[in-house]
Design a protein around this motif. Sequence first.
Motif, PDB file in Angstrom:
ATOM      1  N   UNK A 140       0.840  -1.201   0.000  1.00  0.00           N
ATOM      2  CA  UNK A 140       0.000   0.000   0.000  1.00  0.00           C
ATOM      3  C   UNK A 140       0.871   1.245   0.000  1.00  0.00           C
ATOM      4  N   UNK A 141       1.991   1.185   0.714  1.00  0.00           N
ATOM      5  CA  UNK A 141       2.884   2.344   0.751  1.00  0.00           C
ATOM      6  C   UNK A 141       3.570   2.544  -0.599  1.00  0.00           C
ATOM      7  N   UNK A 142       3.894   1.438  -1.261  1.00  0.00           N
ATOM      8  CA  UNK A 142       4.482   1.555  -2.605  1.00  0.00           C
ATOM      9  C   UNK A 142       3.497   2.259  -3.535  1.00  0.00           C
ATOM     10  N   UNK A 143       2.223   1.958  -3.404  1.00  0.00           N
ATOM     11  CA  UNK A 143       1.204   2.591  -4.245  1.00  0.00           C
ATOM     12  C   UNK A 143       1.111   4.094  -3.943  1.00  0.00           C
ATOM     13  N   UNK A 144       1.205   4.427  -2.665  1.00  0.00           N
ATOM     14  CA  UNK A 144       1.198   5.851  -2.289  1.00  0.00           C
ATOM     15  C   UNK A 144       2.379   6.584  -2.914  1.00  0.00           C
ATOM     16  N   UNK A 145       3.510   5.916  -2.913  1.00  0.00           N
ATOM     17  CA  UNK A 145       4.703   6.529  -3.519  1.00  0.00           C
ATOM     18  C   UNK A 145       4.503   6.746  -5.008  1.00  0.00           C
ATOM     19  N   UNK A 146       3.916   5.737  -5.671  1.00  0.00           N
ATOM     20  CA  UNK A 146       3.690   5.875  -7.123  1.00  0.00           C
ATOM     21  C   UNK A 146       2.799   7.077  -7.416  1.00  0.00           C
ATOM     22  N   UNK A 147       1.856   7.322  -6.549  1.00  0.00           N
ATOM     23  CA  UNK A 147       0.931   8.437  -6.765  1.00  0.00           C
ATOM     24  C   UNK A 147       1.588   9.801  -6.536  1.00  0.00           C
ATOM     25  N   UNK A 148       2.446   9.885  -5.554  1.00  0.00           N
ATOM     26  CA  UNK A 148       2.896  11.211  -5.114  1.00  0.00           C
ATOM     27  C   UNK A 148       4.380  11.494  -5.294  1.00  0.00           C
ATOM     28  N   UNK A 149       5.148  10.497  -5.656  1.00  0.00           N
ATOM     29  CA  UNK A 149       6.598  10.662  -5.674  1.00  0.00           C
ATOM     30  C   UNK A 149       7.039  11.779  -6.623  1.00  0.00           C
ATOM     31  N   UNK A 150       6.502  11.746  -7.827  1.00  0.00           N
ATOM     32  CA  UNK A 150       6.930  12.730  -8.824  1.00  0.00           C
ATOM     33  C   UNK A 150       6.621  14.161  -8.347  1.00  0.00           C
ATOM     34  N   UNK A 151       5.437  14.336  -7.784  1.00  0.00           N
ATOM     35  CA  UNK A 151       5.059  15.660  -7.273  1.00  0.00           C
ATOM     36  C   UNK A 151       6.013  16.135  -6.197  1.00  0.00           C
ATOM     37  N   UNK A 152       6.367  15.229  -5.306  1.00  0.00           N
ATOM     38  CA  UNK A 152       7.259  15.603  -4.199  1.00  0.00           C
ATOM     39  C   UNK A 152       8.663  15.924  -4.731  1.00  0.00           C
ATOM     40  N   UNK A 153       9.133  15.096  -5.658  1.00  0.00           N
ATOM     41  CA  UNK A 153      10.468  15.337  -6.242  1.00  0.00           C
ATOM     42  C   UNK A 153      10.505  16.725  -6.884  1.00  0.00           C
ATOM     43  N   UNK A 154       9.454  17.055  -7.646  1.00  0.00           N
ATOM     44  CA  UNK A 154       9.445  18.341  -8.338  1.00  0.00           C
ATOM     45  C   UNK A 154       9.273  19.508  -7.375  1.00  0.00           C
ATOM     46  N   UNK A 155       8.487  19.291  -6.346  1.00  0.00           N
ATOM     47  CA  UNK A 155       8.317  20.349  -5.329  1.00  0.00           C
ATOM     48  C   UNK A 155       9.675  20.654  -4.689  1.00  0.00           C
ATOM     49  N   UNK A 156      10.375  19.600  -4.307  1.00  0.00           N
ATOM     50  CA  UNK A 156      11.687  19.786  -3.655  1.00  0.00           C
ATOM     51  C   UNK A 156      12.683  20.402  -4.641  1.00  0.00           C
ATOM     52  N   UNK A 157      12.619  19.946  -5.870  1.00  0.00           N
ATOM     53  CA  UNK A 157      13.517  20.484  -6.906  1.00  0.00           C
ATOM     54  C   UNK A 157      13.311  21.992  -7.058  1.00  0.00           C
TER      55      UNK A 157
END
Lengths: 191, 167
Positions: free
Chosen positions: A18-35
């Motif tokens: 379930x956590x892997x699925x959460x990452x798939x949903x939000x990872x890109x957004x978080x990476x770009x926000x931090x970037x």
Amino acid sequence: MESDIELMLRTKSGDDGAFSELMRRHYKGVVNYIYRFTNRRDNSEDLAQEVFLRIYRSAGQYKPEAKFSTWLYKIATNVSLTYVKKKGNNSLSLDEIDDSGDATGNPALDIADDIIYRKEIMGVIFEAMESLPEREKVAILLCKYEGLSYEEVAHVLECTVGAVKAYVHRGRMKLIERLKPYLSEGGDYGV
Amino acid sequence: MECKDLREMVVSHSSGDLAGEGRVLVESHLSGCAECSELFSNSNEVWRLLGEWEEIEPGNDYVSEFWSRVEKEEARVGFWSSLWHSGAGWKLAGALASVLVVGIFSLVIFTGDPGGNVVADRDVQDDMLLLELDSATSRDTTAALEIYGPWDGGIDVVNINGNGGFN
């Protein structure tokens, strides 16, 4: 489709899938926000992993009181701020800005000019954003790039919706002043 | 209303945040004010320009990288952390505490004072204090005895204390 909260509750009960699925949903957004927050492409994935690691570690104490994304971006903001403060001077020279992004695909433009332009505009936008007070910067980044509503940003910044609107509008007015030279050509930047 | 009073409302309008009377007011002002119209279009343009800050694509294997990082972290903190979370840590802590308590008692019981030969600094200080007191008492006594007349040379303490020297 399961909601983020349902996935987080499953994570809490020990379901790592379930956590892997959460990452798939939000990872890109978080990476770009931090970037965009730090202007460090090389570190943004590492910091995003840190954000998810913190969430995973605290899953046991998770209570579904607010939207998952607001919790996520609150942690991402803290991680980014800590990084920026630790690094001190986080501004990059234009040469350090990565130019390996996708091509625009516009045949009318010379590719070299396009790369120079994109480097310049990204550096200029970052500097303009960097000059804003922290809350105005966070509010604009979350509204503009992450598509969060004013209510969600208010949760992240722990303030009222009215305050968030004020942050966005004031920040926008300052950006108009700082980016004026890039607006004077009628807005057609050819990209 | 003057332009300076409307600037923030113009930017609000460009964000789509104005409704009702405010919106009507700003729209009617914009139709007759070139300066505010420019601000309005610049505000829209700034928002569009921000959109040119390109996204980056994370690597494909971020999920597996995350789980290997979790594994590494767990291995690092690992043994002790898992011990605590499994509840065995409390048992181990209890056992260690018991061993410690038994050890302390054993030390107290089986290692007593080895014949009173231990001389602490405090004992030495006490001895010196007693010597000084003794010496001071002798001097005081001598001074007190001066009232009984001139003394030639040393005082024969034996005589004084002995066969009625003060008679």
